[in-house]
Design a protein around this motif. Structure first.
Motif, short mmCIF file in Angstrom:
data_model
loop_
_atom_site.label_atom_id
_atom_site.label_comp_id
_atom_site.label_asym_id
_atom_site.label_seq_id
_atom_site.Cartn_x
_atom_site.Cartn_y
_atom_site.Cartn_z
N LEU A 118 33.32 25.45 -37.84
CA LEU A 118 32.00 25.90 -37.41
C LEU A 118 31.01 25.99 -38.57
CD1 LEU A 118 32.98 28.50 -34.69
CD2 LEU A 118 32.40 26.08 -34.42
N ASP A 119 31.50 26.11 -39.80
CA ASP A 119 30.59 26.09 -40.94
C ASP A 119 29.91 24.73 -41.05
OD1 ASP A 119 31.15 28.73 -41.61
OD2 ASP A 119 32.75 28.16 -43.00
N THR A 120 30.71 23.66 -40.97
CA THR A 120 30.14 22.31 -41.01
C THR A 120 29.24 22.08 -39.80
OG1 THR A 120 32.00 21.44 -42.26
CG2 THR A 120 30.69 19.85 -41.03
N ALA A 121 29.68 22.47 -38.62
CA ALA A 121 28.87 22.30 -37.41
C ALA A 121 27.53 23.00 -37.59
CB ALA A 121 29.60 22.83 -36.18
N GLY A 122 27.55 24.22 -38.11
CA GLY A 122 26.32 24.98 -38.31
C GLY A 122 25.37 24.33 -39.29
N GLU A 123 25.91 23.67 -40.32
CA GLU A 123 25.07 22.98 -41.30
C GLU A 123 24.39 21.75 -40.71
OE1 GLU A 123 27.68 22.05 -44.53
OE2 GLU A 123 28.03 24.17 -45.01
N LEU A 124 24.94 21.21 -39.64
CA LEU A 124 24.42 19.96 -39.06
C LEU A 124 23.44 20.19 -37.92
CD1 LEU A 124 27.75 17.96 -39.16
CD2 LEU A 124 25.76 17.66 -40.66
N ILE A 125 23.26 21.44 -37.50
CA ILE A 125 22.30 21.69 -36.42
C ILE A 125 21.11 22.48 -36.96
CG2 ILE A 125 23.97 21.49 -34.55
CD1 ILE A 125 24.15 24.51 -34.42
N ASP A 126 19.97 22.19 -36.39
CA ASP A 126 18.72 22.81 -36.80
C ASP A 126 18.67 24.28 -36.36
OD1 ASP A 126 15.90 22.12 -37.87
OD2 ASP A 126 15.48 23.19 -36.00
N GLU A 127 17.93 25.07 -37.08
CA GLU A 127 17.74 26.48 -36.74
C GLU A 127 17.22 26.65 -35.31
OE1 GLU A 127 18.02 30.46 -37.12
OE2 GLU A 127 18.60 29.09 -38.73
N ASN A 128 16.40 25.71 -34.87
CA ASN A 128 15.76 25.80 -33.54
C ASN A 128 16.34 24.79 -32.55
OD1 ASN A 128 13.85 27.88 -34.29
ND2 ASN A 128 12.92 26.30 -35.57
N ILE A 129 17.62 24.45 -32.69
CA ILE A 129 18.24 23.47 -31.79
C ILE A 129 18.08 23.90 -30.33
CG2 ILE A 129 20.50 24.58 -31.93
CD1 ILE A 129 21.75 21.76 -31.67
N VAL A 130 17.95 22.91 -29.47
CA VAL A 130 17.98 23.11 -28.02
C VAL A 130 19.28 22.45 -27.54
CG1 VAL A 130 16.88 22.60 -25.82
CG2 VAL A 130 15.48 23.13 -27.84
N TYR A 131 20.17 23.25 -26.96
CA TYR A 131 21.47 22.78 -26.48
C TYR A 131 21.51 22.92 -24.97
CZ TYR A 131 26.58 23.04 -25.63
OH TYR A 131 27.84 22.85 -25.15
N GLN A 132 21.68 21.76 -24.29
CA GLN A 132 21.68 21.75 -22.83
C GLN A 132 22.92 21.05 -22.30
OE1 GLN A 132 17.96 19.59 -22.43
NE2 GLN A 132 17.01 21.41 -21.55
N ASN A 133 23.67 21.74 -21.49
CA ASN A 133 24.66 21.12 -20.62
C ASN A 133 23.94 21.08 -19.28
OD1 ASN A 133 27.25 20.34 -21.63
ND2 ASN A 133 27.57 22.48 -22.18
N VAL A 134 23.50 19.90 -18.88
CA VAL A 134 22.66 19.78 -17.70
C VAL A 134 23.35 20.46 -16.51
CG1 VAL A 134 21.58 18.15 -16.11
CG2 VAL A 134 21.53 17.72 -18.57
N GLY A 135 22.60 21.32 -15.85
CA GLY A 135 23.12 22.09 -14.73
C GLY A 135 23.48 23.52 -15.12
N PHE A 136 23.47 23.80 -16.43
CA PHE A 136 23.76 25.14 -16.94
C PHE A 136 22.55 25.63 -17.73
CE2 PHE A 136 27.91 23.15 -16.40
CZ PHE A 136 28.60 24.14 -15.70
N PRO A 137 22.47 26.92 -18.01
CA PRO A 137 21.32 27.43 -18.77
C PRO A 137 21.20 26.79 -20.15
CG PRO A 137 22.56 29.24 -17.79
CD PRO A 137 23.38 28.00 -17.60
N THR A 138 19.97 26.57 -20.58
CA THR A 138 19.68 26.03 -21.90
C THR A 138 19.90 27.10 -22.96
OG1 THR A 138 18.08 24.48 -20.98
CG2 THR A 138 17.86 24.99 -23.32
#
Length: 147
Positions: free
Chosen positions: A30-50
């Motif tokens: 998760l440290d590497t994952a966190g470094e690769l996403i922006d502070e203001n990322i928008v994560y959507q699984n379509v059909g579920f809450p953003t």
């Protein structure tokens, strides 16, 4: 016959960022994952809450970081167009002996080496079949799906 178009170096970098991110979730790293996403990322699984923001997105994965849970991914196709990366993949969610394996189409936007948008689409019926097969595979291991 269609002409094969090679991605530009920026597109290739963006594809590499997305692949590194998805593969880091396997660990989970998760440290590497966190470094690769922006502070203001928008994560959507379509059909579920953003989900908005790095901390909230990582919170989802931190909640799943336990010995009884595993994530795996097989990327089948990837295409890049500027900041946009598209991929077709198979995601695996394993809860103890229950293994759910289903097809996903992902849309990512990458700016300055960080993912700013992550949107996944999947068929709910396909997911329901994965649940049934996963439960059956927990009882009869020969039915357990594999990548």
């Amino acid at each position: 016959m269609t002409d094969q178009v090679s991605p530009t170096s920026t597109e290739a970098d963006n594809i590499a960022t997305v692949e590194k991110f998805l593969f880091s979730l396997r660990g989970p790293d998760l440290d590497t994952a966190g470094e690769l996403i922006d502070e203001n990322i928008v994560y959507q699984n379509v059909g579920f809450p953003t989900i908005r923001g790095r901390q909230r997105t990582l919170k989802v994965f931190k909640a799943l970081d336990r010995p009884s849970f595993a994530f795996d991914v097989a990327i089948h196709r990837t295409a890049g167009d500027g900041a946009v990366v598209l991929n077709e993949r198979t995601d695996v969610l394993a809860f103890g002996p229950v293994r759910l394996q289903f097809w996903v189409c992902g849309v990512f936007e990458v700016h300055d080496g960080r993912i700013t948008l992550w949107r996944d689409y999947f068929d709910q019926f396909d997911f329901a079949k994965a649940m049934i097969r996963g439960l059956a595979g927990a009882v009869i291991p020969a039915l357990r799906p594999t990548l």
